[in-house]
Design an enzyme around this catalytic site. Structure first.
Site, mmCIF file in Angstrom:
data_model
loop_
_atom_site.group_PDB
_atom_site.id
_atom_site.type_symbol
_atom_site.label_atom_id
_atom_site.label_comp_id
_atom_site.label_asym_id
_atom_site.label_seq_id
_atom_site.Cartn_x
_atom_site.Cartn_y
_atom_site.Cartn_z
ATOM 1 N N TYR A 46 0.825 -1.211 0.000
ATOM 2 C CA TYR A 46 0.000 0.000 0.000
ATOM 3 C C TYR A 46 0.863 1.267 0.000
ATOM 4 O O TYR A 46 0.454 2.299 -0.507
ATOM 5 C CB TYR A 46 -0.890 0.043 1.246
ATOM 6 N N LYS A 78 3.531 -15.324 1.823
ATOM 7 C CA LYS A 78 3.707 -16.014 0.540
ATOM 8 C C LYS A 78 5.207 -16.273 0.390
ATOM 9 O O LYS A 78 5.858 -15.867 -0.573
ATOM 10 C CB LYS A 78 3.128 -15.138 -0.587
ATOM 11 N N ASP A 104 -2.644 -18.186 0.011
ATOM 12 C CA ASP A 104 -3.658 -18.862 -0.825
ATOM 13 C C ASP A 104 -4.318 -19.996 -0.038
ATOM 14 O O ASP A 104 -5.546 -20.156 -0.058
ATOM 15 C CB ASP A 104 -3.051 -19.352 -2.152
ATOM 16 N N ASP A 143 -6.114 -7.241 4.266
ATOM 17 C CA ASP A 143 -7.291 -6.583 3.691
ATOM 18 C C ASP A 143 -8.211 -7.629 3.077
ATOM 19 O O ASP A 143 -9.414 -7.671 3.335
ATOM 20 C CB ASP A 143 -6.835 -5.571 2.628
ATOM 21 N N ASP A 191 -11.973 -9.340 4.725
ATOM 22 C CA ASP A 191 -13.280 -9.326 4.043
ATOM 23 C C ASP A 191 -13.825 -10.744 3.945
ATOM 24 O O ASP A 191 -15.010 -10.993 4.166
ATOM 25 C CB ASP A 191 -13.168 -8.743 2.626
HETATM 26 C C1 IPM Z 1 -10.216 -1.476 4.586
HETATM 27 C C2 IPM Z 1 -10.489 -0.828 3.259
HETATM 28 C C3 IPM Z 1 -9.354 0.132 2.933
HETATM 29 C C4 IPM Z 1 -8.097 -0.691 2.843
HETATM 30 C C5 IPM Z 1 -9.575 0.974 1.670
HETATM 31 C C6 IPM Z 1 -10.843 1.782 1.738
HETATM 32 C C7 IPM Z 1 -8.401 1.847 1.359
HETATM 33 O O1 IPM Z 1 -10.699 -1.788 2.273
HETATM 34 O O2 IPM Z 1 -10.084 -0.762 5.584
HETATM 35 O O3 IPM Z 1 -10.162 -2.707 4.616
HETATM 36 O O4 IPM Z 1 -7.816 -1.308 1.807
HETATM 37 O O5 IPM Z 1 -7.367 -0.718 3.838
HETATM 38 MG MG MG Z 2 -10.793 -3.763 2.995
#
Ligand code: IPM
Ligand code: MG
Length: 356
Positions: A142, A188, A220, A244, A248
């Site tokens: 990032y 990885k 993975d 990240d 999710d």
């Molecule tokens: C998160 C989000 C952020 C990230 C974005 C909005 C930049 O997806 O907080 O998980 O990737 O960190």
């Molecule tokens: Mg995110």
């Protein structure tokens, strides 16, 4: 009476409506515990760009640094997608994380028994899952330099220093000591040098925690194991982009991304935000789920302010509200006794907070 100054960033899309409900719940907590919170609102994201031309105005950074903690909703939306990268709402958030030095992003995931059917994963796989993602937040791909994009090619750089790996590993091991004493470090290392250094450094840190069992997993495989057998995980330690993605994925274990909070800590001031985005498609309709933000407010009380019993009170109230069958629209098919709007569920949680 303990007094704290809280910086509030509502953001874009559903941000304002979910943060309002979290404040409602915090106010209810304050009336029961010996705490006083004062709020100062700041702009960030697309709305900040619209007003000031900058997704992260200096005033916001200064105000946040002066506060005791920051409660944040969500940012972003199609409206700003065409902007240059440094003007996009997401850049504002990344810059704020970096300015605050909040290198440790804590993302707990568990299953509320009443919502075990809300997940696309089978209930028998989910029952009892309780995992804690520790994601490095201010380094990795990032932020790595160099980075570039032109018409024919583009690149980013994944870079971690030993020091950056060490400090996030310490957070993971410390977290594990308060939990089931297992750390799974995700990388990885079969492909990336940066992951090899990651693995070696995590091994070194592990020596200081003889009670904690450390394992390593390729990212993975971790993505697969998370849906195959998520109960195997306690603390999952990982870098910025892997964390990240995996967080999710992990959110689906709980049935709705609208339920999961996060804490970003490690700097002087912590940032507390739901893991979900700004969902512009549902903004303003009164159907968003404020629970992730309300739970983030609980994490703020616990991790930034040390107000453990106030945090417990919110978490208990949310669990009871779900148990009693109150649901926002995202969860209306799963054991709903009553389907509530955003503000209704916020008020119900605030009532429960006051009465338990
Ligand atoms: C998160 C989000 C952020 C990230 C974005 C909005 C930049 O997806 O907080 O998980 O990737 O960190
Ligand atoms: Mg995110």
């Amino acid at each position: 009476m303990n007094r704290y100054n809280i910086a509030i960033i509502k953001g874009d899309g559903i941000g304002p409506e979910i943060v309002d409900e979290a404040i409602k719940v915090l106010d209810a907590v304050c009336s029961k515990e010996d705490i006083e919170l004062s709020y100062e609102e700041y702009l960030m994201g697309g709305n900040a760009y619209d007003v000031t031309g900058n997704p992260l105005p200096d005033e916001t950074v200064d105000g946040c640094k002066k506060s005791d903690a920051i409660l944040f909703g969500a940012i972003g939306g199609d409206k700003w997608d065409g902007l240059e990268r440094h003007l996009r709402p997401e850049s504002g958030l990344l810059r704020l994380r970096s300015e605050l030095g909040v290198y440790a992003n804590l993302r707990p995931t568990s299953v509320f028994d009443e919502l075990v059917d809300a997940s696309t994963i089978k209930p028998e796989v989910l029952k009892g899952v309780d995992l804690f993602v520790v994601r490095e937040l201010t380094g990795g791909i990032y932020f790595g330099q160099p980075r570039e994009k032109n018409a024919d090619m583009a690149f980013n750089t994944m870079v971690y220093t030993k020091e950056e790996i060490k400090r996030i590993a310490i957070v993971a091991f410390d977290s594990a000591m308060k939990r089931r004493k297992q750390v799974c470090s995700i990388d990885k290392a079969n492909v990336l040098e940066v992951s090899q250094l990651w693995r070696e450094t995590v091994e070194e840190v592990a020596k200081d925690y003889p009670e904690v069992t450390l394992s390593h997993m390729y990212v993975d495989n971790a993505a697969m194991q998370l849906v195959r057998n998520p109960r195997q995980f306690d603390v999952m330690l990982t870098g910025n982009i892997f964390g990240d993605i995996l967080s999710d994925e992990a959110s689906m274990i709980s049935g709705s991304i609208g339920l999961l909070p996060s804490a970003s800590v490690g700097g002087k001031v912590g940032l507390f935000e739901p893991i979900h985005g700004s969902a512009p498609d549902i903004a303003g309709q009164g159907i968003s789920n404020p629970i992730a933000t309300i739970m983030s407010a609980a994490m703020m009380l616990r991790f930034a302010l040390g107000e453990e019993s106030a945090a417990d009170r919110i978490e208990k109230a949310v669990a009871l509200v779900l148990k009693d069958g109150y649901r926002t629209k995202d969860l209306s098919d799963y054991g709903a006794k009553e389907v509530c709007s955003t503000t209704e569920i916020g008020s119900i949680i605030a009532d429960y907070v006051a009465k338990i």
